[in-house]
Design an enzyme around this catalytic site. Structure first.
Site, mmCIF file in Angstrom:
data_model
loop_
_atom_site.group_PDB
_atom_site.id
_atom_site.type_symbol
_atom_site.label_atom_id
_atom_site.label_comp_id
_atom_site.label_asym_id
_atom_site.label_seq_id
_atom_site.Cartn_x
_atom_site.Cartn_y
_atom_site.Cartn_z
ATOM 1 N N ARG B 51 0.583 -1.013 0.126
ATOM 2 C CA ARG B 51 0.546 0.197 0.243
ATOM 3 C C ARG B 51 0.545 1.034 0.489
ATOM 4 O O ARG B 51 0.346 2.284 -0.395
ATOM 5 C CB ARG B 51 -0.814 0.195 1.147
ATOM 6 N N THR B 52 1.661 1.162 0.897
ATOM 7 C CA THR B 52 2.632 2.666 0.971
ATOM 8 C C THR B 52 3.455 2.820 0.019
ATOM 9 O O THR B 52 3.576 3.433 -0.807
ATOM 10 C CB THR B 52 3.324 2.754 2.428
ATOM 11 N N LYS B 80 22.080 -11.192 1.750
ATOM 12 C CA LYS B 80 23.552 -11.454 1.696
ATOM 13 C C LYS B 80 24.147 -11.034 3.073
ATOM 14 O O LYS B 80 25.237 -11.840 3.289
ATOM 15 C CB LYS B 80 24.424 -11.382 0.836
ATOM 16 N N ARG B 101 11.382 1.690 4.138
ATOM 17 C CA ARG B 101 10.587 1.189 4.656
ATOM 18 C C ARG B 101 11.629 -0.205 5.323
ATOM 19 O O ARG B 101 12.743 -0.111 4.460
ATOM 20 C CB ARG B 101 9.732 0.232 4.392
ATOM 21 N N HIS B 129 5.844 7.430 11.085
ATOM 22 C CA HIS B 129 5.230 6.505 9.694
ATOM 23 C C HIS B 129 4.824 8.289 9.006
ATOM 24 O O HIS B 129 3.735 8.583 9.010
ATOM 25 C CB HIS B 129 4.226 6.116 9.881
#
Ligand code: ZN
Lengths: 155, 302
Positions: B51-52, B80, B101, B129
């Protein structure tokens, strides 16, 4: 106990710093925070000494070493009532009390296990805040969570 | 705001918040422009959040900017064992701005300290956020015509809901009256209430949502998750008490609107969706304009 006998417990130093009135149980933490376990200078310490004010106290003496105030304030977290005594040629030349700094860097872990400082090699940074009950807390610069005094872990 | 990272809502002053909302209003009128032509925006999603991510990528592409990055770390060098610092420094070479994010709290603040380009935090673990917070503010202002002097009601999990915390803190600029409805186990943390007290504002706490619907200008719903309760019986006791039903809205004010950060599970009954007071789907669309405003102001283009 007279002054002379007291001197025998922890040797006098001619030049250097005496940190007095440390809570006994935190003497080793102070040694670690100030890096005295790695110094090449002479270090004497005592724990569970009698103190009029505090019942039992700890003391540390470090030869030929003087501390910047920012550095010594790091120990305020574990020894908020400590006194710093500077000695030059057996004379006390300065006496100061430690105070809790506004910012604390590197010496304490963040309590939040999901904080970036506990996941990667990032030095911790906190600002010192007080909650509504006047209790001191460390607010993490990264995760913004508060670490309370009971949860302090020294790095 | 030019070249400055946006990590936490408190990085912006009241004036800066209002500037973003004003800019977003312009973008809502004209969301397709060639403003970001020639700019490369990195979109680094160390954990998936479709969504974001789509909202950001749509915001940038509608302005003619290009996107590089990843939507999960499965096929990247992060898998890795590459450190965040190394990933950020590498990506900085190829981009003008990084949207990130990340599942770890504080990762965005750290990235903003090592990156030579500005960072926009699109969610760092349970912490912040800020773009969600700005789009919530935009939605409140758009539906009420103002941000000042409103009665705003938060319902559900006020303890762990990071969007609630940021929004409460931001609303302290606007003389809000806070109404906090939650089970006792999930009350707003005292660290957040501190902000309300410091701003000399008032809050009231409730355990029953029916009491507060008629006085609210905005109802901000959040989901109560079973895993927040150490004792499953406590969850069973409260799980149906914080569900918004259409019947309950009968006595609401006409201007009242319902917001929700989405995704919703069952905390807003489906029969509310057709009520004109339901605003949560438009709220998500507003995210595109707000993100266009944030990206272009940080790049110094607005
Ligand atoms: Zn932290």
């Amino acid at each position: 106990m007279n002054d002379k006998r007291k001197e025998l417990i922890v040797s006098a130093i001619s030049n250097g710093t005496v940190i007095d009135h440390i809570p006994s149980e935190n003497v080793f933490k102070v040694i670690k925070i100030l890096g005295l376990d790695k110094t090449g200078k002479q270090v004497y310490f005592g724990t569970n000494l009698d103190s009029k004010k505090y019942g039992k106290k700890g003391i540390i003496k470090i030869s030929d070493t003087y501390f910047a105030i920012e550095e010594i304030n790091k120990i305020a977290l574990v020894a908020p009532s400590a006194t710093l005594i500077e000695i030059r040629d057996y004379e006390v030349t300065r006496k100061t009390n430690v105070s809790i700094p506004a910012r604390i860097e590197k010496i304490v872990k963040c309590f939040n296990p999901n904080c970036i400082t506990n996941k990667e090699e990032v030095s911790t940074k906190f600002s010192v805040i007080y909650d509504e009950n006047g209790l001191m807390k460390l607010s993490c610069h990264y995760c913004e969570k508060n670490t309370s005094k009971d949860n302090l872990i020294f790095i | 705001m030019k070249n400055r990272s946006l990590v936490s809502i408190s990085d912006y002053s009241k004036e800066e918040i209002i500037k973003i909302l004003d800019l977003a209003e312009d973008f809502e009128k004209q969301p397709r422009q060639e403003l970001l032509k020639g700019k490369v925006i990195a979109s680094l999603f160390f954990e998936p959040s479709t969504r974001t991510r789509l909202s950001f990528e749509s915001a940038v592409q509608q302005l003619g900017g290009s996107i590089i990055g990843f939507s999960s770390t499965a096929t990247t060098s992060v898998q890795k064992g590459e450190t965040l610092k190394d990933t950020i420094l590498t990506v900085s070479n190829y981009s003008d701005l990084i949207v990130m994010r990340h599942p770890v709290d504080g990762s965005a603040r750290y990235a903003s300290e090592v990156a030579p380009v500005p960072i926009i935090n699109a969610g760092d673990g349970a912490n912040q956020h800020p773009t969600q917070c700005l789009l919530d503010l935009y939605s409140i202002r758009k539906t009420q015509g103002t941000l000042d002097n409103l009665d705003i009601t938060f319902i559900g999990d006020l303890k762990y809901g990071r969007t609630v915390h940021s929004l409460v803190i931001a609303l302290c600029h606007f003389n809000t009256r806070f109404h906090l409805v939650s089970p006792v186990e999930l009350k707003l943390p005292s660290a957040v209430k501190r902000h309300i007290k410091e701003a000399n504002l008032r809050y009231e706490q409730y355990t029953d949502l029916a009491d507060v619907i008629p006085t609210s200008d905005i109802i901000y719903m959040t989901r109560i998750q079973r895993e927040r309760f150490p004792d499953p019986l406590d969850y069973e006791k409260v799980k149906n008490s914080y569900i918004l039903q259409n019947d309950a809205l009968e006595h609401a004010k006409q201007n009242m609107r319902i917001l929700h950060p989405l995704p919703r599970v069952n905390e807003i009954s489906v029969d509310v969706d057709n009520n004109p007071m339901a605003y949560y789907f438009q709220q998500a669309l507003n995210g595109v304009y707000v993100r266009q405003a944030i990206v272009s102001s940080i790049l110094g283009l607005k």
